[in-house]
Design a protein around this motif. Structure first.
Motif, mmCIF file in Angstrom:
data_model
loop_
_atom_site.group_PDB
_atom_site.id
_atom_site.type_symbol
_atom_site.label_atom_id
_atom_site.label_comp_id
_atom_site.label_asym_id
_atom_site.label_seq_id
_atom_site.Cartn_x
_atom_site.Cartn_y
_atom_site.Cartn_z
ATOM 1 N N ALA A 47 16.490 -16.929 -34.661
ATOM 2 C CA ALA A 47 16.348 -18.282 -35.208
ATOM 3 C C ALA A 47 15.815 -18.255 -36.628
ATOM 4 C CB ALA A 47 15.422 -19.104 -34.313
ATOM 5 N N ARG A 48 14.951 -17.290 -36.911
ATOM 6 C CA ARG A 48 14.327 -17.224 -38.237
ATOM 7 C C ARG A 48 15.228 -16.584 -39.294
ATOM 8 N NH1 ARG A 48 9.308 -18.762 -38.839
ATOM 9 N NH2 ARG A 48 7.879 -18.952 -37.074
ATOM 10 N N GLY A 49 16.232 -15.846 -38.875
ATOM 11 C CA GLY A 49 17.048 -15.080 -39.815
ATOM 12 C C GLY A 49 17.576 -15.864 -41.001
ATOM 13 N N PRO A 50 18.275 -16.987 -40.788
ATOM 14 C CA PRO A 50 18.859 -17.726 -41.917
ATOM 15 C C PRO A 50 17.929 -18.796 -42.508
ATOM 16 C CG PRO A 50 20.189 -17.889 -39.891
ATOM 17 C CD PRO A 50 18.827 -17.446 -39.519
ATOM 18 N N MET A 51 16.635 -18.747 -42.179
ATOM 19 C CA MET A 51 15.718 -19.817 -42.585
ATOM 20 C C MET A 51 15.748 -20.035 -44.094
ATOM 21 S SD MET A 51 13.884 -21.831 -40.686
ATOM 22 C CE MET A 51 13.266 -20.941 -39.250
ATOM 23 N N GLY A 52 15.709 -21.298 -44.461
ATOM 24 C CA GLY A 52 15.769 -21.685 -45.864
ATOM 25 C C GLY A 52 17.097 -22.309 -46.225
ATOM 26 N N MET A 53 18.135 -21.982 -45.449
ATOM 27 C CA MET A 53 19.431 -22.607 -45.670
ATOM 28 C C MET A 53 19.387 -24.074 -45.256
ATOM 29 S SD MET A 53 22.241 -19.925 -44.151
ATOM 30 C CE MET A 53 22.660 -18.403 -44.993
ATOM 31 N N ALA A 54 20.369 -24.840 -45.728
ATOM 32 C CA ALA A 54 20.589 -26.160 -45.160
ATOM 33 C C ALA A 54 20.793 -25.982 -43.662
ATOM 34 C CB ALA A 54 21.807 -26.818 -45.798
ATOM 35 N N LYS A 55 20.286 -26.931 -42.884
ATOM 36 C CA LYS A 55 20.257 -26.724 -41.443
ATOM 37 C C LYS A 55 21.653 -26.609 -40.823
ATOM 38 C CE LYS A 55 15.866 -26.484 -41.416
ATOM 39 N NZ LYS A 55 15.636 -25.584 -42.525
ATOM 40 N N LEU A 56 22.654 -27.293 -41.346
ATOM 41 C CA LEU A 56 24.014 -27.117 -40.831
ATOM 42 C C LEU A 56 24.500 -25.694 -41.116
ATOM 43 C CD1 LEU A 56 26.617 -28.075 -39.542
ATOM 44 C CD2 LEU A 56 27.274 -29.079 -41.742
ATOM 45 N N ASP A 57 24.253 -25.204 -42.324
ATOM 46 C CA ASP A 57 24.618 -23.827 -42.660
ATOM 47 C C ASP A 57 23.850 -22.838 -41.794
ATOM 48 O OD1 ASP A 57 26.342 -24.757 -44.609
ATOM 49 O OD2 ASP A 57 24.866 -24.573 -46.218
#
Length: 271
Positions: A47-57
């Motif tokens: 869950a933390r991997g893509p953190m910081g992206m827009a939530k849809l992305d």
């Protein structure tokens, strides 16, 4: 009127994990619960991997993880589509908005830092991976607590989010600041640092309060010094790998960095 070439004009802060929500816990928990609703098991690390992206992305990135993609195939008989991602996003937004108030405490030292920056005439910008509906709930809480940035650019406001520089470009326009090298971007995620680098600003990564360590303030303080130092070194190395010009523990450590940046500007250095 030309801006001074050796003075900082603005500092642009991320939100969760940077100025509020020590450990960036609100979105992480919401993502895990979201996938549980669809009978897909998502780990905290995933869950933390893509953190910081827009939530849809972010959701699309999670669905692309081979293990998650395979679970979806087994559960629904087909690979996840963009339509599936958009449906997940529609479910996610109210879930995240529901819990964001519970994780709205400021990282220690934030308000004092902001007051000092304002005293120095430095403008306060903000960009976030949260969308506008979530921030409409969070922003009034922040303002009431004493944090009122000069602008807010949310994921979904523009054609592209992080790591593109578009939210930063909008911030430059909102605040009336230029050139980019008189601006500092502060963030706890790799894509947030890339956002600043792509916009031509100085970048400062926070390690302890952010997504890389991922512990609440209470959990962090409960660790002994040896374990804290181990996690600090790991998070610092990851944030240095993003290309950040500086890595600090939390925003409470930012002022000496800003002084160093202004000294570098005076000597003609640029990010």
């Amino acid at each position: 009127m030309n801006q001074p070439q050796h003075q900082l004009t603005a500092v642009v802060f991320d939100w969760a994990g940077t100025v509020i929500d020590f450990g960036s816990c609100a979105p992480m928990g919401a993502f895990v619960k979201l996938f549980e609703k669809f009978n897909v098991q998502l780990s905290i690390e995933q869950a933390r991997g893509p953190m910081g992206m827009a939530k849809l992305d972010h959701i699309k990135a999670l669905l692309a993880i081979p293990e998650i993609n395979q679970q979806w195939l087994q559960q629904y008989g087909a690979r996840p589509t963009n339509a599936d991602a958009e449906h997940l996003y529609e479910v996610f937004t109210p879930m995240n908005a529901e819990v964001v108030e519970d994780f709205s405490d400021f990282v220690p030292g934030t308000i004092e830092l902001i007051n000092t920056l304002r005293y120095r005439g430095i403008k306060i910008g903000s960009t976030t991976g949260y969308n506008r509906p979530i921030m409409e709930k969070l922003l009034p809480i922040a303002v009431k607590a004493g944090y009122s940035p000069d602008n807010l650019v949310c994921a979904g406001d523009l054609a592209a989010g992080r790591p593109s520089p578009l939210m930063m470009y909008q911030t430059f326009a909102d605040l009336g600041v230029w050139p980019p090298y008189t601006v500092v971007k502060v963030d706890d995620t790799g894509v947030g640092i890339e956002e600043g680098l792509n916009a031509g600003t100085w970048t400062v990564a926070v390690s302890i309060s952010g997504n890389e360590v991922g512990l609440s303030l209470e959990e962090w303080q409960a660790l002994d010094l040896i374990e804290q130092d181990k996690l600090r070194q790991q998070a610092t190395a990851k944030m240095q790998a993003t290309g950040a010009h500086y890595v600090i523990d939390t925003v409470a450590d930012l002022l000496p960095v800003l002084t160093d940046i202004e000294n570098r500007l005076r000597s003609g250095e640029r990010p």
